[in-house]
Write a protein that holds these residues in place. Structure first.
Motif, mmCIF file in Angstrom:
data_model
loop_
_atom_site.group_PDB
_atom_site.id
_atom_site.type_symbol
_atom_site.label_atom_id
_atom_site.label_comp_id
_atom_site.label_asym_id
_atom_site.label_seq_id
_atom_site.Cartn_x
_atom_site.Cartn_y
_atom_site.Cartn_z
ATOM 1 N N GLU A 51 7.045 -3.302 -11.456
ATOM 2 C CA GLU A 51 5.765 -4.455 -11.188
ATOM 3 C C GLU A 51 4.809 -3.786 -10.164
ATOM 4 O OE1 GLU A 51 4.988 -8.794 -10.154
ATOM 5 O OE2 GLU A 51 7.021 -8.199 -10.536
ATOM 6 N N MET A 52 3.489 -3.935 -10.554
ATOM 7 C CA MET A 52 2.430 -3.595 -9.663
ATOM 8 C C MET A 52 1.400 -4.767 -9.594
ATOM 9 S SD MET A 52 1.416 0.326 -9.982
ATOM 10 C CE MET A 52 1.601 0.825 -11.701
ATOM 11 N N VAL A 53 0.785 -4.719 -8.256
ATOM 12 C CA VAL A 53 -0.155 -5.928 -7.857
ATOM 13 C C VAL A 53 -1.432 -5.360 -7.504
ATOM 14 C CG1 VAL A 53 -0.952 -8.166 -6.814
ATOM 15 C CG2 VAL A 53 1.442 -7.749 -7.623
ATOM 16 N N GLU A 54 -2.315 -5.131 -8.123
ATOM 17 C CA GLU A 54 -3.658 -4.665 -7.667
ATOM 18 C C GLU A 54 -4.248 -5.467 -6.487
ATOM 19 O OE1 GLU A 54 -6.744 -1.861 -7.463
ATOM 20 O OE2 GLU A 54 -5.148 -1.909 -9.080
ATOM 21 N N ALA A 55 -4.688 -4.442 -5.356
ATOM 22 C CA ALA A 55 -5.142 -4.698 -4.391
ATOM 23 C C ALA A 55 -6.077 -3.526 -3.785
ATOM 24 C CB ALA A 55 -4.330 -5.109 -3.112
ATOM 25 N N PRO A 56 -7.593 -3.735 -3.509
ATOM 26 C CA PRO A 56 -8.259 -2.453 -3.405
ATOM 27 C C PRO A 56 -8.097 -1.596 -2.108
ATOM 28 C CG PRO A 56 -9.603 -4.352 -3.024
ATOM 29 C CD PRO A 56 -8.111 -5.123 -3.531
ATOM 30 N N TYR A 103 0.814 -1.283 0.020
ATOM 31 C CA TYR A 103 0.055 0.006 0.056
ATOM 32 C C TYR A 103 0.818 1.350 -0.117
ATOM 33 C CZ TYR A 103 -4.621 2.336 0.659
ATOM 34 O OH TYR A 103 -5.712 3.062 0.300
ATOM 35 N N PRO A 104 1.734 1.576 -1.004
ATOM 36 C CA PRO A 104 2.569 2.728 -1.228
ATOM 37 C C PRO A 104 1.958 3.702 -1.785
ATOM 38 C CG PRO A 104 3.045 1.161 -2.839
ATOM 39 C CD PRO A 104 1.861 0.426 -2.215
ATOM 40 N N PRO A 117 -3.724 -0.326 -4.571
ATOM 41 C CA PRO A 117 -4.844 0.185 -5.773
ATOM 42 C C PRO A 117 -4.140 0.942 -6.911
ATOM 43 C CG PRO A 117 -5.180 1.408 -3.560
ATOM 44 C CD PRO A 117 -4.373 0.402 -3.079
ATOM 45 N N ARG A 118 -3.727 0.638 -7.953
ATOM 46 C CA ARG A 118 -3.125 1.098 -8.870
ATOM 47 C C ARG A 118 -3.388 2.658 -9.161
ATOM 48 N NH1 ARG A 118 -0.425 -1.129 -13.444
ATOM 49 N NH2 ARG A 118 -0.119 0.483 -15.040
ATOM 50 N N ALA A 119 -4.538 3.011 -9.022
ATOM 51 C CA ALA A 119 -4.966 4.576 -9.062
ATOM 52 C C ALA A 119 -4.131 5.565 -7.985
ATOM 53 C CB ALA A 119 -6.423 4.651 -9.261
ATOM 54 N N LEU A 120 -4.420 4.861 -7.070
ATOM 55 C CA LEU A 120 -3.644 5.682 -5.799
ATOM 56 C C LEU A 120 -2.247 5.774 -5.763
ATOM 57 C CD1 LEU A 120 -6.109 4.820 -2.772
ATOM 58 C CD2 LEU A 120 -6.137 6.786 -4.102
ATOM 59 N N ILE A 121 -1.632 4.490 -6.209
ATOM 60 C CA ILE A 121 -0.168 4.403 -6.340
ATOM 61 C C ILE A 121 0.376 5.348 -7.460
ATOM 62 C CG2 ILE A 121 1.776 3.018 -6.822
ATOM 63 C CD1 ILE A 121 0.404 0.690 -5.953
#
Length: 314
Positions: free
Chosen positions: A77-82, A32-33, A58-62
């Motif tokens: 690399e990104m892994v989606e988590a809400p 959660y960065p 969450p990709r949008a917030l990152i």
């Protein structure tokens, strides 16, 4: 941040940094960065060659946090988590599957991250108590110094303290300190039934004598002055192989440990790094108040903590 600047002001920190860079980067799940500071620390650690970050959240917030710092995440690399809890659980699952070698706290709360790490179904649980270790380059001390536990265990009992020491000793072994000297701190250096910390210290030393805490030279109870100063110990008539030479300080509780840690940093000018140990992978548990340097060097410490076996068990 300049590695050369770190080396000039804290030479032992500079050595740690160079060792970590030579060790090569490890895949680290950054949980959660979603704030600029948390993301910047992970990216700086990657630029220094300590980690290969996997951003979990969450990709949008990152991406929003990246835009605030001008960072380019095209190759990251990104892994989606809400949400934070989902991100923490995803990181734990990835670590359990061997997809990442360490976990780094981003901008979620500590209890959200550690709750996933120690949850009933967590693949990262071990039979050992989880604890935190700080590594310091203190200008007033002649070698690196570790402090445990100033973050997680509030009032540990005897068995918890034994695990706290074991975790720190194994980290020392991985840092090429084969027989670290461990000082168990208490208000006084004599065993006093009215001071439980002194009773625990004496019991821990006997446990070490019986091989229950292997791989270290342990002494206590020792007052802080007697632990770090041979002159102070000699003045009080204390004969100890640890006095004046500890590699690890073990505090009786979180209150004393947290105050000592902050004294080292804010009054003693110490540079520090920190890790959570006792799980199957190290956890880089930084605070929002930590400097960028502290966050990045914690990644370096994590990289070093993962190299090879923890050392011989005596």
């Amino acid at each position: 941040m300049s590695m050369l600047e770190m080396s000039a002001s804290h030479p032992r920190l500079g050595i740690l940094v160079q060792q970590a860079r030579g060790n090569g980067p490890a895949r680290v799940g950054v949980v959660y960065p979603c704030e600029a500071g948390a993301l910047a620390a992970a990216l700086e650690a990657a630029a220094c060659g300590f980690i290969l970050p996997v951003l979990i959240g969450p990709r949008a917030l990152i991406l929003k946090a990246a835009a605030e710092t001008g960072a380019d995440l095209a190759q990251i690399e990104m892994v989606e988590a809400p949400d934070p809890v989902s991100a923490a659980r995803r990181a734990v699952a990835m670590a359990g599957a061997g997809e990442i070698a360490a976990i780094m706290k981003g901008s979620l709360h500590t209890d959200e991250l550690l709750g996933a790490v120690v949850g009933r179904d967590s693949p990262l649980r071990t039979g050992r108590r989880m604890s935190h270790v700080f590594w310091f380059d203190c200008p007033a001390y002649h070698k690196p110094l570790m402090l445990t536990d100033a973050v997680i265990n509030i009032t540990p009992g005897l068995s918890e303290k034994a695990d706290i020491i074991r975790n720190a000793v194994e980290l020392a072994h991985r840092l090429h300190i084969p027989d670290p000297k461990v000082a168990i701190l208490a208000p006084v250096e004599t065993v006093n039934p009215d001071l439980p910390a002194t009773i625990d210290a004496a019991a821990l030393c006997k446990m070490a004598d019986r091989g229950q805490i292997p791989g270290a030279i342990i002494d206590g109870p020792l007052g802080f002055d007697n632990a770090v100063s041979l002159t102070a110990a000699t003045t009080k008539g204390i004969v100890s192989h640890v006095a004046g030479e500890p590699d690890i300080l073990v505090v009786p509780d979180l209150n004393s440990g947290n105050s000592l840690y902050k004294s080292f940093v804010y009054l003693g000018g110490a540079a520090c790094a920190g890790l959570v140990l006792g799980t199957k992978v190290p956890i880089i548990l930084t605070s929002r108040s930590d400097s960028l340097q502290a966050r990045v060097v914690s990644c370096a410490l994590a990289a070093l903590s993962m190299r090879g076996p923890p050392g011989p068990r005596h």
